[in-house]
Design a protein around this motif. Structure first.
Motif, PDB file in Angstrom:
ATOM      1  N   PRO A   1       0.838  -1.206   0.000  1.00  0.00           N
ATOM      2  CA  PRO A   1       0.000   0.000   0.000  1.00  0.00           C
ATOM      3  C   PRO A   1       0.869   1.251   0.000  1.00  0.00           C
ATOM      4  O   PRO A   1       1.976   1.242   0.528  1.00  0.00           O
ATOM      5  CB  PRO A   1      -0.806  -0.109   1.290  1.00  0.00           C
ATOM      6  CG  PRO A   1      -0.124  -1.120   2.124  1.00  0.00           C
ATOM      7  CD  PRO A   1       0.686  -1.986   1.212  1.00  0.00           C
ATOM      8  N   ARG A   2       0.376   2.312  -0.610  1.00  0.00           N
ATOM      9  CA  ARG A   2       1.092   3.594  -0.655  1.00  0.00           C
ATOM     10  C   ARG A   2       0.524   4.493   0.432  1.00  0.00           C
ATOM     11  O   ARG A   2      -0.676   4.662   0.548  1.00  0.00           O
ATOM     12  CB  ARG A   2       0.907   4.267  -2.016  1.00  0.00           C
ATOM     13  CG  ARG A   2       1.545   3.490  -3.136  1.00  0.00           C
ATOM     14  CD  ARG A   2       2.905   4.013  -3.368  1.00  0.00           C
ATOM     15  NE  ARG A   2       3.599   3.241  -4.389  1.00  0.00           N
ATOM     16  CZ  ARG A   2       4.832   3.501  -4.731  1.00  0.00           C
ATOM     17  NH1 ARG A   2       5.494   4.470  -4.166  1.00  0.00           N
ATOM     18  NH2 ARG A   2       5.425   2.777  -5.640  1.00  0.00           N
ATOM     19  N   ASP A   3       1.402   5.078   1.216  1.00  0.00           N
ATOM     20  CA  ASP A   3       0.998   5.980   2.288  1.00  0.00           C
ATOM     21  C   ASP A   3       1.801   7.260   2.208  1.00  0.00           C
ATOM     22  O   ASP A   3       2.914   7.272   1.685  1.00  0.00           O
ATOM     23  CB  ASP A   3       1.259   5.349   3.671  1.00  0.00           C
ATOM     24  CG  ASP A   3       0.195   4.351   4.073  1.00  0.00           C
ATOM     25  OD1 ASP A   3      -0.932   4.447   3.577  1.00  0.00           O
ATOM     26  OD2 ASP A   3       0.513   3.477   4.898  1.00  0.00           O
ATOM     27  N   GLY A   4       1.226   8.329   2.782  1.00  0.00           N
ATOM     28  CA  GLY A   4       1.991   9.562   2.943  1.00  0.00           C
ATOM     29  C   GLY A   4       2.913   9.382   4.142  1.00  0.00           C
ATOM     30  O   GLY A   4       2.585   8.664   5.091  1.00  0.00           O
ATOM     31  N   LEU A   5       4.063   9.996   4.101  1.00  0.00           N
ATOM     32  CA  LEU A   5       5.029   9.852   5.186  1.00  0.00           C
ATOM     33  C   LEU A   5       5.445  11.236   5.659  1.00  0.00           C
ATOM     34  O   LEU A   5       5.774  12.094   4.855  1.00  0.00           O
ATOM     35  CB  LEU A   5       6.248   9.073   4.684  1.00  0.00           C
ATOM     36  CG  LEU A   5       7.274   8.718   5.734  1.00  0.00           C
ATOM     37  CD1 LEU A   5       6.755   7.585   6.606  1.00  0.00           C
ATOM     38  CD2 LEU A   5       8.574   8.317   5.091  1.00  0.00           C
TER      39      LEU A   5
ATOM     40  N   GLY B   1      10.714   4.446  -1.527  1.00  0.00           N
ATOM     41  CA  GLY B   1      10.879   4.392  -0.085  1.00  0.00           C
ATOM     42  C   GLY B   1      10.000   3.296   0.500  1.00  0.00           C
ATOM     43  O   GLY B   1       8.877   3.078   0.036  1.00  0.00           O
ATOM     44  N   LEU B   2      10.495   2.588   1.493  1.00  0.00           N
ATOM     45  CA  LEU B   2       9.741   1.513   2.129  1.00  0.00           C
ATOM     46  C   LEU B   2       9.653   1.737   3.634  1.00  0.00           C
ATOM     47  O   LEU B   2      10.636   2.135   4.262  1.00  0.00           O
ATOM     48  CB  LEU B   2      10.400   0.157   1.877  1.00  0.00           C
ATOM     49  CG  LEU B   2      10.532  -0.303   0.441  1.00  0.00           C
ATOM     50  CD1 LEU B   2      11.320  -1.606   0.372  1.00  0.00           C
ATOM     51  CD2 LEU B   2       9.164  -0.470  -0.204  1.00  0.00           C
ATOM     52  N   VAL B   3       8.492   1.462   4.190  1.00  0.00           N
ATOM     53  CA  VAL B   3       8.318   1.433   5.642  1.00  0.00           C
ATOM     54  C   VAL B   3       8.320  -0.038   6.026  1.00  0.00           C
ATOM     55  O   VAL B   3       7.493  -0.814   5.541  1.00  0.00           O
ATOM     56  CB  VAL B   3       6.999   2.103   6.082  1.00  0.00           C
ATOM     57  CG1 VAL B   3       6.798   1.973   7.585  1.00  0.00           C
ATOM     58  CG2 VAL B   3       6.975   3.567   5.650  1.00  0.00           C
ATOM     59  N   LEU B   4       9.264  -0.427   6.870  1.00  0.00           N
ATOM     60  CA  LEU B   4       9.397  -1.823   7.276  1.00  0.00           C
ATOM     61  C   LEU B   4       8.822  -2.017   8.674  1.00  0.00           C
ATOM     62  O   LEU B   4       8.904  -1.130   9.512  1.00  0.00           O
ATOM     63  CB  LEU B   4      10.866  -2.247   7.253  1.00  0.00           C
ATOM     64  CG  LEU B   4      11.589  -2.073   5.922  1.00  0.00           C
ATOM     65  CD1 LEU B   4      13.047  -2.458   6.063  1.00  0.00           C
ATOM     66  CD2 LEU B   4      10.919  -2.887   4.831  1.00  0.00           C
ATOM     67  N   LYS B   5       8.252  -3.177   8.911  1.00  0.00           N
ATOM     68  CA  LYS B   5       7.677  -3.492  10.218  1.00  0.00           C
ATOM     69  C   LYS B   5       8.198  -4.836  10.684  1.00  0.00           C
ATOM     70  O   LYS B   5       8.283  -5.786   9.914  1.00  0.00           O
ATOM     71  CB  LYS B   5       6.157  -3.526  10.138  1.00  0.00           C
ATOM     72  CG  LYS B   5       5.501  -3.824  11.477  1.00  0.00           C
ATOM     73  CD  LYS B   5       4.022  -3.599  11.426  1.00  0.00           C
ATOM     74  CE  LYS B   5       3.340  -4.020  12.693  1.00  0.00           C
ATOM     75  NZ  LYS B   5       3.404  -3.111  13.774  1.00  0.00           N
TER      76      LYS B   5
ATOM     77  N   SER C   1       7.450  10.101  -1.779  1.00  0.00           N
ATOM     78  CA  SER C   1       7.946  11.366  -1.243  1.00  0.00           C
ATOM     79  C   SER C   1       7.738  11.356   0.266  1.00  0.00           C
ATOM     80  O   SER C   1       6.931  10.587   0.793  1.00  0.00           O
ATOM     81  CB  SER C   1       7.234  12.563  -1.875  1.00  0.00           C
ATOM     82  OG  SER C   1       5.897  12.632  -1.434  1.00  0.00           O
ATOM     83  N   VAL C   2       8.491  12.212   0.937  1.00  0.00           N
ATOM     84  CA  VAL C   2       8.363  12.348   2.382  1.00  0.00           C
ATOM     85  C   VAL C   2       8.151  13.832   2.675  1.00  0.00           C
ATOM     86  O   VAL C   2       8.790  14.689   2.063  1.00  0.00           O
ATOM     87  CB  VAL C   2       9.598  11.787   3.132  1.00  0.00           C
ATOM     88  CG1 VAL C   2      10.868  12.460   2.700  1.00  0.00           C
ATOM     89  CG2 VAL C   2       9.438  11.896   4.627  1.00  0.00           C
ATOM     90  N   THR C   3       7.208  14.129   3.559  1.00  0.00           N
ATOM     91  CA  THR C   3       7.017  15.510   3.980  1.00  0.00           C
ATOM     92  C   THR C   3       7.914  15.736   5.181  1.00  0.00           C
ATOM     93  O   THR C   3       7.743  15.110   6.225  1.00  0.00           O
ATOM     94  CB  THR C   3       5.544  15.798   4.334  1.00  0.00           C
ATOM     95  OG1 THR C   3       4.720  15.427   3.231  1.00  0.00           O
ATOM     96  CG2 THR C   3       5.348  17.271   4.627  1.00  0.00           C
ATOM     97  N   TYR C   4       8.908  16.592   4.994  1.00  0.00           N
ATOM     98  CA  TYR C   4       9.931  16.851   6.003  1.00  0.00           C
ATOM     99  C   TYR C   4       9.599  18.144   6.733  1.00  0.00           C
ATOM    100  O   TYR C   4       9.380  19.180   6.112  1.00  0.00           O
ATOM    101  CB  TYR C   4      11.298  16.935   5.316  1.00  0.00           C
ATOM    102  CG  TYR C   4      12.413  17.369   6.206  1.00  0.00           C
ATOM    103  CD1 TYR C   4      12.754  16.636   7.338  1.00  0.00           C
ATOM    104  CD2 TYR C   4      13.148  18.514   5.933  1.00  0.00           C
ATOM    105  CE1 TYR C   4      13.791  17.033   8.163  1.00  0.00           C
ATOM    106  CE2 TYR C   4      14.185  18.915   6.746  1.00  0.00           C
ATOM    107  CZ  TYR C   4      14.494  18.178   7.867  1.00  0.00           C
ATOM    108  OH  TYR C   4      15.517  18.573   8.684  1.00  0.00           O
ATOM    109  N   TRP C   5       9.530  18.077   8.062  1.00  0.00           N
ATOM    110  CA  TRP C   5       9.137  19.212   8.892  1.00  0.00           C
ATOM    111  C   TRP C   5      10.280  19.667   9.786  1.00  0.00           C
ATOM    112  O   TRP C   5      10.998  18.852  10.336  1.00  0.00           O
ATOM    113  CB  TRP C   5       7.957  18.827   9.778  1.00  0.00           C
ATOM    114  CG  TRP C   5       6.727  18.466   9.018  1.00  0.00           C
ATOM    115  CD1 TRP C   5       6.295  17.211   8.682  1.00  0.00           C
ATOM    116  CD2 TRP C   5       5.756  19.366   8.492  1.00  0.00           C
ATOM    117  NE1 TRP C   5       5.126  17.284   7.980  1.00  0.00           N
ATOM    118  CE2 TRP C   5       4.771  18.600   7.850  1.00  0.00           C
ATOM    119  CE3 TRP C   5       5.628  20.753   8.489  1.00  0.00           C
ATOM    120  CZ2 TRP C   5       3.671  19.159   7.223  1.00  0.00           C
ATOM    121  CZ3 TRP C   5       4.525  21.319   7.870  1.00  0.00           C
ATOM    122  CH2 TRP C   5       3.556  20.532   7.239  1.00  0.00           C
ATOM    123  N   ASN C   6      10.418  20.987   9.913  1.00  0.00           N
ATOM    124  CA  ASN C   6      11.337  21.606  10.862  1.00  0.00           C
ATOM    125  C   ASN C   6      10.525  22.382  11.893  1.00  0.00           C
ATOM    126  O   ASN C   6       9.415  22.837  11.603  1.00  0.00           O
ATOM    127  CB  ASN C   6      12.268  22.608  10.159  1.00  0.00           C
ATOM    128  CG  ASN C   6      13.550  21.997   9.679  1.00  0.00           C
ATOM    129  OD1 ASN C   6      13.920  20.911  10.096  1.00  0.00           O
ATOM    130  ND2 ASN C   6      14.226  22.692   8.792  1.00  0.00           N
TER     131      ASN C   6
END
Length: 138
Positions: A20-24, A76-80, A102-107
């Motif tokens: 599945p594709r998720d936002g990160l 990109g992969l999210v591993l569990k 893509s990844v949403t990067y926050w400061n």
């Protein structure tokens, strides 16, 4: 365990096909939970965009962010890990939980810049390809 006595991390290959594709989101905070969160309803819905910059408030603190695409040709992969080993020396088995492009990067308080380590890491593949490319003789 390998012949050297080092533990092995094994990837469950059956989980790689069409994950599945998720936002990160990469937050500048520690969230002491590893379960699912309703990010779309409680976080993403509050994000404001202006002049290509994203802003949101998280636990009363202002966050500023931007989307960073995964380098071309990569995913990109999210591993569990479903079973956490009792000892560090034990072998581990992980599976793909989701994928992202893509990844949403926050400061905290300031927008991400090209000098941020995460932003630089996303451009590492281009540098690595240039370093390892065959050199043509002249």
């Amino acid at each position: 365990m390998t012949d050297t006595g080092s533990p092995v991390i094994e990837l469950d290959l059956s989980s790689v096909k069409d994950p599945p594709r998720d936002g990160l989101h990469l937050l500048p905070a520690e969230v002491r939970s590893d379960g699912d969160a309703n990010v779309r309803q409680y976080f993403t819905a509050a994000v404001r965009e202006s002049d290509g910059e994203m802003q949101v408030s998280f636990r009363g603190r202002a966050l500023r962010g931007r989307d960073l695409p995964v380098p071309l040709g990569y995913v990109g992969l999210v591993l569990k890990e479903d079973h956490e080993p009792c000892l560090e020396e034990e072998d581990r088995r992980v599976r793909v939980k989701s994928a992202f492009s893509s990844v949403t990067y926050w400061n905290l308080e300031t927008p991400p810049t090209a000098d941020d380590s995460v932003v630089m890491a996303m451009s590492w593949t281009q540098l690595a390809e240039a370093i390892h490319a065959p050199v043509e003789e002249q």
